[in-house]
Structure formats: C-alpha cells, structure tokens
Design a protein around this motif. Sequence first.
Motif, PDB file in Angstrom:
ATOM      1  N   VAL A  64      -3.047   8.131 -34.992  1.00  0.00           N
ATOM      2  CA  VAL A  64      -3.260   8.958 -33.819  1.00  0.00           C
ATOM      3  C   VAL A  64      -4.603   9.672 -33.923  1.00  0.00           C
ATOM      4  N   PRO A  65      -5.361   9.704 -32.859  1.00  0.00           N
ATOM      5  CA  PRO A  65      -6.634  10.422 -32.949  1.00  0.00           C
ATOM      6  C   PRO A  65      -6.374  11.907 -33.040  1.00  0.00           C
ATOM      7  N   GLY A  66      -6.493  12.413 -34.240  1.00  0.00           N
ATOM      8  CA  GLY A  66      -6.112  13.794 -34.502  1.00  0.00           C
ATOM      9  C   GLY A  66      -6.763  14.797 -33.584  1.00  0.00           C
ATOM     10  N   LEU A  67      -8.025  14.530 -33.280  1.00  0.00           N
ATOM     11  CA  LEU A  67      -8.744  15.498 -32.462  1.00  0.00           C
ATOM     12  C   LEU A  67      -8.029  15.738 -31.144  1.00  0.00           C
ATOM     13  N   LEU A  68      -7.513  14.672 -30.565  1.00  0.00           N
ATOM     14  CA  LEU A  68      -6.873  14.827 -29.270  1.00  0.00           C
ATOM     15  C   LEU A  68      -5.599  15.657 -29.378  1.00  0.00           C
ATOM     16  N   ILE A  69      -4.857  15.433 -30.460  1.00  0.00           N
ATOM     17  CA  ILE A  69      -3.659  16.237 -30.655  1.00  0.00           C
ATOM     18  C   ILE A  69      -4.054  17.696 -30.806  1.00  0.00           C
TER      19      ILE A  69
ATOM     20  N   VAL B  93      -6.601  19.035 -29.559  1.00  0.00           N
ATOM     21  CA  VAL B  93      -6.988  19.515 -28.230  1.00  0.00           C
ATOM     22  C   VAL B  93      -5.752  19.959 -27.467  1.00  0.00           C
TER      23      VAL B  93
ATOM     24  N   GLY C  36     -15.384  19.672 -34.635  1.00  0.00           N
ATOM     25  CA  GLY C  36     -15.137  18.888 -33.430  1.00  0.00           C
ATOM     26  C   GLY C  36     -14.444  19.716 -32.363  1.00  0.00           C
TER      27      GLY C  36
END
Lengths: 296, 334, 346
Positions: A134-139, A141, A228
């Motif tokens: 899972v793209p951690g950054l999006l989570i 966010v 980020g």
Amino acid sequence: MTAVSVSLERRQSRIGRVVGGLRAYPMLVAGLALIGLVLLVSAVGPLFVPREGVEVGSAPPDQRPSREYLLGTDTVGRQILAIIVYGTPLTLQIGLIAGAIGLGIGMLFGFVAGYYGGTVDHLFRGAADVFLTVPGLLILVVIATTFKGAVSVMTQALVVSALAWMYPTRTIRSQVLSMRERGYVQLAKLSGMSGPEIIVKELIPNLLPYLAASFVSAVSAAILASIGLEALGLGPQNEPTLGMTIYWSLYYTSVLRNLWWWWSPPIVMIVIIFVGLFLISAGLDQVANPRLRRAV
Amino acid sequence: MPLSYLLRRLAVFLIIIWVAATVNFFIPRLSGADPVRERLLQMAAIGGTGTGTVEEVIKTYQAKFGLDKPLWQQYLFYLGDMLRFDFGVSITRFPNSVAGMILDALPWTLVLVTVATLMAFAVGSLFGALVAWPRSPRVVHVLAPPLLTLSAIPYYLLGLVLVYFLAFSWRVFPLGGGYRVGTQPSWSWAFIQEAAYHSVLPALSIILSGIGFWALSMRGMMVTTQGEDYVTFAEAKGLRPRRIFFRYALRNAILPQTTALALALGHVVSGAVLVEIVFGYPGVGNLLYQAIRTFDYPIIYGVTFMVIVAIGLATLILDLLLPVLDPRITYHRT
Amino acid sequence: MNDVSPRLGQPRAAEITRQDEEAGVMLQVRDLRVSYLTSRGAVQAVNGVSFTLRRGEALGLVGESGSGKSTIALALMRLIKPPGVIEGGQVFLDGRDILALPDEEMRRLRLAEIALITQGAMNSLNPVMRIRDQIIDAWREHGEVVERGEAEERVRDLLRWVGLRPEVARMYPHELSGGMKQRAVIAIAISLRPKVIIADEPTSALDVVVQRQIMQTLRRIQRDLGAAVILIGHDMGLMAQFVDRLGVMYAGKLVEVSPIREIFREPLHPYGELLIASLPSLARKAEFQGIPGLPPSLLDPPPGCPFHPRCPHVMERCRVEVPVLELKRPHRWVACHLYQVEEGSA
C-alpha cells in the motif's frame, strides 16, 4: 605497574582498537560524520541564532542572502537561517521517535514471527507485506486530513511510525529464521531456556548490527514519510520543520520568483541527512556481512 | 498455470483492495464524525452564493449514504460503491464525478510512472550489477558514487532542483504542467509530442533518483550471487566472464530484485505523487494535492482507493510473472 | 594445446628427477603458497606445498577443516579470489606453469585439461538453467561448435556414462536429488576429457549408500579416461578404497605423502598415526580416540613444526626447527624430525 596505569593502558588500547576498527569501515565513519554535522547545527545553532527569526514578520520579506540575513528571508518575513537551525532538530526528532517506535514494533513482530513461525509468522509477515504494498503516503494523507488542525510534532511522529515498522520486521524475521537452526540456539533450547529468554539473551546480542541497521533505515523511512506529508501541507502548521518549509516555498511559488535561497537550504539539509543515514546503514551492513567489506 | 496459484494470487489482490477500502472507510470516521458531512455543513454554514449548490450536494450525499442508517449498513453501501468505482461527486467542483476526474488524470500518471520506473529499474539494475562485478569498466566505478548519492534524495526534491536549473535558469524544458496552457488534450501526434516534452523533467527526477536505488539494491544481490557455488563452478568450467556475468550471476540476482520491485511500488507511487505536485503535472497526484488544500474528501478517498487498486494490480502482474523467471517457484506453494 | 613452449615455464632440466621422467608426470606442484589477507594479518592457508601427480594416478588429500585442502583445489584452478592470493610457487600441468599464464589462456585450460568437481554439488548448478544447457555452454565456450541434434546426443551419452537417465537433460537442478546433482556435476567436469580431475569432497553431503555409488562411478570414469585424480576429503575409509597415494595435510603443509597401503600399515607422521588410530574398527572394541588439542591458528602459527603442541612424540628440536617434506623411505615422503633419510631412498 599500578592499578591506575594498568586500567589507563587498557582503556587506551581499547580506544585504539575501536579507532582501528572504525578505519575498516569508511562508509560508516563518513555517515556518522555527516549526521554529526547535522546534530552540531541543531545543538550549537540555537546558541547563535535567535528564535524570533522563525516567526512570521520578524524580518523584511524576500531578502536575498546578505550579511544581515545569512540565508535570506521568505515571503512572510521568516529568516531562513533560523528556520534551518530550529527546524532541523524537529525533523530529526520526528524521525528518531518514529524510527524507535518502528524498530520496537519491528522487533516484536520480527522476532515473534521468525522464532515461533506458523500462523503467527504468516500473520505478521502478511501484514508487513500488505502495508508495504500500500502506498503509505496516501494512507497517511487519509489519516492526516481526518485529524486536520493542530498536528504537533509528537502526533506527526506517531502517525509516521505507522510506516516505519515494515522493513525492520522483514529484516529481523529473515535473520531470525536463519539463526533459529544454529547450534547455540538449539543448545539454549535444550538447556531449558524459554522462548522469550532465548530471544533476549541469545538472538538479540548477535543481531545488534542488523538491529542498528534496521533502526537507521526505519529513521530514514520515517523522515522521508514525514517530509512527504509536510510537503503536501499536512504537517505541524506552525513549526518550521524542513518539510513544511518546502511546502510554504511551493505555496508561494518561490521557484518562479527566483527565491532560490528559500528552498535550497532545506533541500541541502535533507540531502545531508539522507546521505548520512544511507552511509551509516551501508556501513552497518558491512559490519554485519563481512562479504561486503572491501579487502583490506 | 494451475488454477490454485492464480486463485491464491487473486485472493491476495482482493484482500489488499478490501483492506484499503476499509481503512478508507473507518479512519475518517475515527474522529467521531463523518468528515465529508462536516465539510459540507461547514460550506453550508459559510453560506453566500454557493449555498444552493451545497444544499444539492448535501441532498445527493444523504440520499446516497443514508446517514441515519447504522454504521454497518453504511459500510456495506460503501463497499458496493467501491466495487463499482463510484466515488461520489467532488465537493469543490460539483457536480463533477470523482471517478470522472480520476479517469482524466489517471493516464498521465500511469504513463509517467510506468515508463520512468521501468527505465530506472532496467538501467539501475544493470548499472548496479556492473558495479558489483570486479571486471567492469572503470567508468562504472567513477559514476557510481554520484548516482548512489542521488538515490538518497527524494524524487520530488530532485524535481525541484531540476526545475530550477533546467526550466527556470536555462529554459531548456517547460516549467510544468502537462501541456501548454490553452491547448486541448487530444490524441493528435502534435499533442503527444508536447506532452512528452513536458514529461521529461518529471520523468527525469524519478529516473535519476530511482537508478541509484535500484543500482544499490542490485549490487547487494549481485554480491550475494557472486559468492554462490554455481558461479565458482561456472568459472571452473572455463566460461568466459561475460557469459558468467549475464547467464549465471545477473540472471539469478534479478529474481530477488524483481520481488523488491513488487514491494517498492508503494514507495514509487508515493514519490511520483509528490513529483506531480512540484511540476503541476495533470495526474492523480496533482488532483490529490488540490483536494487536500480544499479538503475535498471524496476526491481524497477516491484517489487513494484507485491508487491502491493500481498498485495491487501491478503487484499481481509481477507475482504472476515471477514463476516465468524462476523455475524453482512451483505453483503449488504460497 | 599440448605443446610445451620453451618460454612458458618449462622446468629447468637439472630439477627433473628420474622418477618424473619415467612415470609421465601430469601435474607438478612446487612450493605453493596461498594466503588470505585479513584485517588481522595474513593467514597462511597453504604454506609451501609440493607434490607430483602421474598420469592415471589417484592422489588423496586428507586433513582437518582448515588444513588447506580446498584452498589447494582452488589454487590449482587459479580460482583464488581476494582476499585470498597465491603468493608463490609453481604448478606445472603437463609441463606448463599454469600460474604464469595469462587469464584467457588459463580460462581455456579449465575444464579442457584440468577440471574441478566442487564441494557440495547442491549449489554448484545454476538454478535457472536446464542441465543440458549447462553442459553445452561449456563446450561452446571452449570452441566446440555443435549443432542441436549432435549436441543432444552427446549430452545423452555423457549422462549415461555417469549413470543418469537421459531425461535428466531437460530438467532443472532443483528437480534432481543430491546424488543426481553430484553426478551431473561430474558429467560436466569430465565432458571435455580433462587430464587432471580435482574432486573436492565430492560425497560429503550425501548418505553412505549414495557415497559408495558415486565413488564407484568416479573410479570407473577415471579408468576410462586415464585421467589423474586428486581426491580431497577427510574420510580415511573412503580414501583407502579409492586412492593410490595419500597426502596428509596439517596447518597448510603436507606432512606425509605415501602409498595408501603403506600409510595404513605403518603411518610415519605422528598426525597420520593419530588419524588412523581414531578410525573405529570392527576388529577390536575400544574407546573413541580423538586427537587431543586444537588445530593451530594459521594467522600466528607455532614456531617449528606446526604439529608439535599436540604431538605425542615431540622433541626439543621440533619446537624450533620446521621439518621439511623429504623422501625418508622408498616412495615415502615425511616432514618429521623423527625420521632420517634412509639409504637408497633418494
């Protein structure tokens, strides 16, 4: 020889051995030097640079670097030098806290999964893999936009630590898997030591270089994630962290207005931090795996 | 390919999507209230000329989600919507559907990320393999430290630097965007050229940073592989160094490297999102950024979900590709 | 490939003994030294080893782990990698000093004239290539151009020769058992009919039954090829069944080289004596006898004879003077101060 001079000799020779040992790992030394530099700026800087420089309107806006404002000022009147001096330790703080939490979780999951195996192993390892995919950054966010508003450094660290535990878990788990079958572990089992005892007394001391390397990479991942998030504007709004500085510089289109002194110092600082952390972890890898060392 | 393997991989894929959707559902509601609803009410409270539109949005929203219904029912409706890729409508750009906006932006991101990542992976892996090989030409070892340093810089920061030097100081490349202002996107060759021209810098930031990362990773794998007995035996067989490098060392090292690619996709995409912001590139990353600034929650959730689906799909493809590369992977193990 | 160019390391005439000229010496190792450079200093893994190997002969090399046996194998193939380095000595293969050859020429010699069967065939085969491709690529790289049909047939013949079914050709290594993999490695090693075969513990990882079968195959092949074999191992029993002469290694040195029957009947060097004594015997029941003490540090070896700290017959002289490997009895070379050179041996 008296007792004092004997112990002095012993200490000197131990220092000599440490220094000699360090010389075999140039990358580790270089990395430590870089991080040391950053720490120096954070520790010594506040003695020379007043904190007011961080406040909005403390100086005339959009000033180029000059003798008065060594790194210039930004569009809302903050002094860049002060931002770097006071913001860097914040970024480091977030990284260290999140990294430590990440390592802690990673150790727990990694040791338990690697040592006990079976369903527990599948569970922890599966969780780590899913979270890695899972793209951690999006989570992050999603999390951050939910709790919009006053995000403190501490909260930021906690949020970011959710992304820092996966690699430590995987690394520790695979190391434990290979160590599980070694002689001294079997011996410990036969002599009646319990699982947790074996983990603490036998496995951990032998894995110290890996644990250190995992910690460094957890810190690195944490700082990356935190910058980020901040670059998106989701960090602590009132703190001059490096990521937020970049966010503000983008917000005020500093590139188009040629305010290069606004965004380049944070980038330089970030690069030094990452290169330093990278060298340290590469150096630690060499300590752990002799095959990666250069022939002396 | 045995059905059981395919089914198992698909199951993993579906689980990831389900976890993503669930996380997307529950985290926002952790704060106690429904952020979308809060936001809408907020906008309604502000009042003014926008009120009429906002009320329409609220009505649509309530009809859709039935806020009086119990949580588990909302959850089920939500899951159903996700399966149909129905993300609702944008709050700030009502009545544009979120799915439509994502669909417009997605091709840009997909092309940029896929091309840049594959290039970085291929070039980086080869480079890393050469760095680890004792007989490689000197230029490889000279180039190694700067490239490895570049890998330590996050993509988007590298992008910032590139924009400043190559777009601002030297007007070699455009400052941003996907195409010149005023042009209409189309499938014409002229437009594609323009889009490609605008994509160079964003792609370059991903590629330069990525090469260092993949090179480093490959170097580690190659070092391990070179220590293996079959490489020693290959040398004992009197094979030429080039053959040993390609067929014995590289061919084996590429396997864990491909696995690493599958695991790094999340990281790659996160970075790409940020790159889009720096360049104002019209992909989903920029969409997300605008949505964050205006707290346009439906877009935020929609983008998050779509990206996770895309990554899950890519991972699935890689997973299915791996047994082709490695004959040891039988289809009957997990 | 067999011509001995006068410039390439031809041994000086005066040093060739009568025995060499008579018996068709295939391999002559002279004062080979190999060390590993570590951060704590140089480890002398092979410390001045000399021996000769005749055509068709089987020479065994035994010793404890760390005695330098495997290092010799790698050194003879010139496969020593940093931090290891060949520090000195000469290795004459059919008259040519292979240590002095340029890399490309050495590459061509490998497999074609001198072949290595590696320790632990478990990992010696490339996991992503089929067996037949791993056999054929060696041929191609040595300049033998074969088209598919002929190649397939040659591969099948080769596999049959080592006792493998022809279907193995299409398989991947992970589909084979340990014994089968070992046979495949042997097949590759002999595929170009080399003059010297070095087998480094070819059966250590296999169970006893398979061990026997592999050794029988190896012996049959050796006789068919007329090749000289160096068999490296630590199983004295296996040596007794297979080799003509046995070399005993200790701490990087050869301490005894004798015909196999004579060494069992009357081991001369104390270490060899203890080794044989430690073999369990069906004839008499006794306690397990190990060899007291530990192998010496190769980083900082003891002065004089390296075995002296553990030797039951140690004398004062042993602590200071390093014994030289000499022909003390007919056909028997020993490095020990216990023995004087007998009349009529040289």
